[in-house]
Enzyme design. Structure first.
Site, PDB file in Angstrom:
ATOM      1  N   HIS A  40       0.847  -1.187   0.000  1.00 11.36           N
ATOM      2  CA  HIS A  40       0.000   0.000   0.000  1.00 11.36           C
ATOM      3  C   HIS A  40       0.886   1.242   0.000  1.00 11.36           C
ATOM      4  O   HIS A  40       2.090   1.145   0.201  1.00 11.36           O
ATOM      5  CB  HIS A  40      -0.902   0.011   1.245  1.00 11.36           C
ATOM      6  CG  HIS A  40      -0.117   0.064   2.511  1.00 11.36           C
ATOM      7  ND1 HIS A  40       0.326  -1.072   3.153  1.00 11.36           N
ATOM      8  CD2 HIS A  40       0.356   1.112   3.233  1.00 11.36           C
ATOM      9  CE1 HIS A  40       1.023  -0.717   4.225  1.00 11.36           C
ATOM     10  NE2 HIS A  40       1.067   0.597   4.292  1.00 11.36           N
ATOM     11  N   HIS A 125       5.682   6.942  -1.356  1.00 13.93           N
ATOM     12  CA  HIS A 125       6.430   5.764  -1.804  1.00 13.93           C
ATOM     13  C   HIS A 125       5.688   4.522  -1.327  1.00 13.93           C
ATOM     14  O   HIS A 125       4.792   4.606  -0.491  1.00 13.93           O
ATOM     15  CB  HIS A 125       7.858   5.770  -1.245  1.00 13.93           C
ATOM     16  CG  HIS A 125       7.910   5.619   0.240  1.00 13.93           C
ATOM     17  ND1 HIS A 125       7.684   6.675   1.096  1.00 13.93           N
ATOM     18  CD2 HIS A 125       8.122   4.536   1.030  1.00 13.93           C
ATOM     19  CE1 HIS A 125       7.767   6.251   2.340  1.00 13.93           C
ATOM     20  NE2 HIS A 125       8.029   4.951   2.332  1.00 13.93           N
TER      21      HIS A 125
END
Length: 187
Positions: A40, A125
Site C-alpha cells: 500500500h 512511496h
C-alpha cells in the site's frame, strides 16, 4: 490499537513488486519483505488510537473528502532510504502526485483538529522491504533494478489496524472512505 491511513495499490503493482523482491532475495538481501496483500501507499501513521476515537476520526475524514475527484498516480522506479552507509528501506517511487498531495493536505488538516501533528515531510512511496542484512558491494547489486511505470487509480482510502507479530505485521481494514460513496465500516 495501532493504526494507519493508506491507499491500496493494484494487482499489477503487487506482481511487479514481488518480482523485484524475489531478485533482491536471490542476490543475498535479507529483509522483512512486504507481502502482496500488505502492499500500500501509507498516507499517515497514526500510532496507538482507541477504537472510539478512530471511529470518530474516520467519520470526519470521510466527510472532509466527500466529493473529492478520483485521480491516479504512477508507480515508477526503485530506490532505498539509507542509514549511514547502509540500506534501511527498499521502496517503489510514486510520480504524478499533484492530486495525491491535495488529498494528503485535506486529510492532514482534518487530523490536526483531532490532535495529530506530522513534522516529517510526506514523501509518497511504497515500501517493499525493511532491510535486515545485505551483501558486500550491495549498491552494485541493485543498479539494474527498476520498476516500470504503472498507473494506480484512486477513488478511496482505507484506515487499517496493524498488529505486530514475530513473522511481520497483520493488517486489518477498519474503515474505507470512498470519495463518492461515503464511509464503510468493517470489523
Amino acid at each position: 490499537m495501532r493504526t494507519f491511513i493508506a491507499i491500496d495499490v493494484n494487482e499489477e503493482v503487487k506482481k511487479q513488486a514481488s518480482e523485484i523482491i524475489e531478485k533482491l532475495m536471490k542476490r543475498g538481501f535479507g529483509a522483512t519483505w512486504v507481502s502482496e496483500e500488505n502492499m500500500h501507499l501509507t498516507l499517515f501513521f497514526l500510532g496507538e488510537v482507541d477504537e472510539q476515537k478512530i471511529s470518530e476520526i474516520a467519520e470526519h475524514l470521510c466527510r472532509r473528502v466527500r466529493g473529492f475527484p478520483s485521480f491516479s498516480f504512477t508507480v515508477k522506479g526503485f530506490g532505498y532510504f539509507k542509514r549511514k552507509m547502509s540500506p534501511r528501506v527498499f521502496w517503489l517511487g510514486v510520480e504524478n502526485t499533484d492530486r495525491l498531495m491535495k488529498l494528503y493536505e485535506e486529510l492532514r488538516n482534518e487530523l490536526s483538529h483531532h490532535g495529530f501533528s506530522f513534522e516529517e515531510k510526506f514523501v509518497p512511496h511504497i515500501t517493499i522491504g525493511r532491510v535486515k542484512y545485505y551483501p558486500d558491494k550491495w549498491e552494485k547489486l541493485i543498479e539494474d533494478i527498476d520498476f516500470p511505470p504503472i498507473e494506480v487509480a484512486v477513488d478511496r482510502f482505507k484506515i487499517y489496524s496493524s498488529t505486530l507479530t514475530p513473522t511481520g505485521p497483520i493488517y486489518k481494514v477498519l474503515y474505507e472512505c470512498q470519495f463518492e460513496g461515503g464511509l464503510i465500516r468493517y470489523a
